[in-house]
Design a protein around this motif. Structure first.
Motif, PDB file in Angstrom:
ATOM      1  N   CYS A   1       0.842  -1.196   0.000  1.00  0.00           N
ATOM      2  CA  CYS A   1       0.000   0.000   0.000  1.00  0.00           C
ATOM      3  C   CYS A   1       0.881   1.252   0.000  1.00  0.00           C
ATOM      4  O   CYS A   1       1.857   1.335   0.736  1.00  0.00           O
TER       5      CYS A   1
ATOM      6  N   ASN B   1       0.004   4.176   0.984  1.00  0.00           N
ATOM      7  CA  ASN B   1      -0.363   5.065   2.084  1.00  0.00           C
ATOM      8  C   ASN B   1       0.701   4.918   3.175  1.00  0.00           C
ATOM      9  O   ASN B   1       0.851   3.842   3.753  1.00  0.00           O
TER      10      ASN B   1
ATOM     11  N   CYS C   1      -0.010   3.372   6.396  1.00  0.00           N
ATOM     12  CA  CYS C   1      -0.563   2.011   6.355  1.00  0.00           C
ATOM     13  C   CYS C   1       0.520   1.027   5.914  1.00  0.00           C
ATOM     14  O   CYS C   1       1.026   0.249   6.707  1.00  0.00           O
TER      15      CYS C   1
ATOM     16  N   CYS D   1      -6.781  -1.978  -0.544  1.00  0.00           N
ATOM     17  CA  CYS D   1      -5.893  -2.390   0.540  1.00  0.00           C
ATOM     18  C   CYS D   1      -6.687  -2.892   1.746  1.00  0.00           C
ATOM     19  O   CYS D   1      -7.642  -2.246   2.177  1.00  0.00           O
TER      20      CYS D   1
ATOM     21  N   GLY E   1      -5.605  -2.907   4.661  1.00  0.00           N
ATOM     22  CA  GLY E   1      -5.282  -2.090   5.825  1.00  0.00           C
ATOM     23  C   GLY E   1      -6.099  -0.814   5.895  1.00  0.00           C
ATOM     24  O   GLY E   1      -6.643  -0.470   6.937  1.00  0.00           O
ATOM     25  N   CYS E   2      -6.197  -0.101   4.780  1.00  0.00           N
ATOM     26  CA  CYS E   2      -6.799   1.232   4.830  1.00  0.00           C
ATOM     27  C   CYS E   2      -7.888   1.461   3.787  1.00  0.00           C
ATOM     28  O   CYS E   2      -8.596   2.455   3.852  1.00  0.00           O
TER      29      CYS E   2
HETATM   30 ZN   LIG Z   1      -3.338   0.596   3.007  1.00  0.00          ZN
END
Ligand SMILES: [Zn+2]
Length: 168
Positions: free
Chosen positions: A39, A41, A44, A55, A57-58
């Motif tokens: 990712c 970000n 993240c 993603c 995660g985010c």
């Molecule tokens: Zn992410």
């Protein structure tokens, strides 16, 4: 076992047996081989399986950017039809009283137009399937009508994807 599941199992096991020093090497090798993407970000930086659109995660996309609306069709969807869908979805989740999803995503794999799509609500990187989607006209009047409006504009193609952002 589908490729994705094999990949998930193999990488999961490699990471489970790695330590703080070797885990980044495993991730690095898997990314270099194209099995994972990282990712973009910086808050993240989670690793996600190849082919995964958002993603874990985010919720950002594989280009490392937040994802906005993804309208269906190659033509420009009439604004009225698109905002009718957003309004109906916001009203639906407001009425449920829980957390408002950031976005709702639709994957079309058959059925009565967009009303037959598989639906997931996304809360950051977490996604929850909406079992049965919004196919039932009696239960989901406004959403079903908005989806039918999009289908009348253009029938979805197999595997077509759309995403409606609910919270700005
Ligand atoms: Zn992410």
């Amino acid at each position: 076992m589908p490729d994705r599941d094999v990949l998930r199992t193999v990488i999961g096991r490699l990471i489970a047996n790695a330590d703080a020093e070797t885990a980044p090497l495993v991730h690095g090798a898997a990314c270099a081989a194209g099995y994972l993407w990282r990712c973009g970000n910086t808050d993240c930086a989670a690793h996600n399986l190849r082919g995964q659109r958002y993603c874990d995660g985010c919720g950002w996309g594989s280009k490392g950017k937040p994802v906005g609306d993804l309208t269906p069709s190659n033509c420009i969807v009439p604004k009225r039809k698109w905002s009718a869908l957003r309004r109906a979805l916001v009203a639906h989740f407001a009425q449920l009283g829980g957390q408002m999803p950031d976005a709702v995503v639709f994957d079309y794999e058959g059925g009565p137009g967009w009303r037959g799509a598989e639906v997931k609500a996304m809360y950051g990187g977490r996604s929850e399937p909406i079992v049965g989607g919004f196919s039932d006209r009696d239960e989901h009047g406004d959403i079903a009508a908005a989806l039918d409006g999009l289908t009348r504009f253009e029938k979805p193609g197999y595997c077509e994807h759309m995403r409606v952002v609910l919270s700005y």
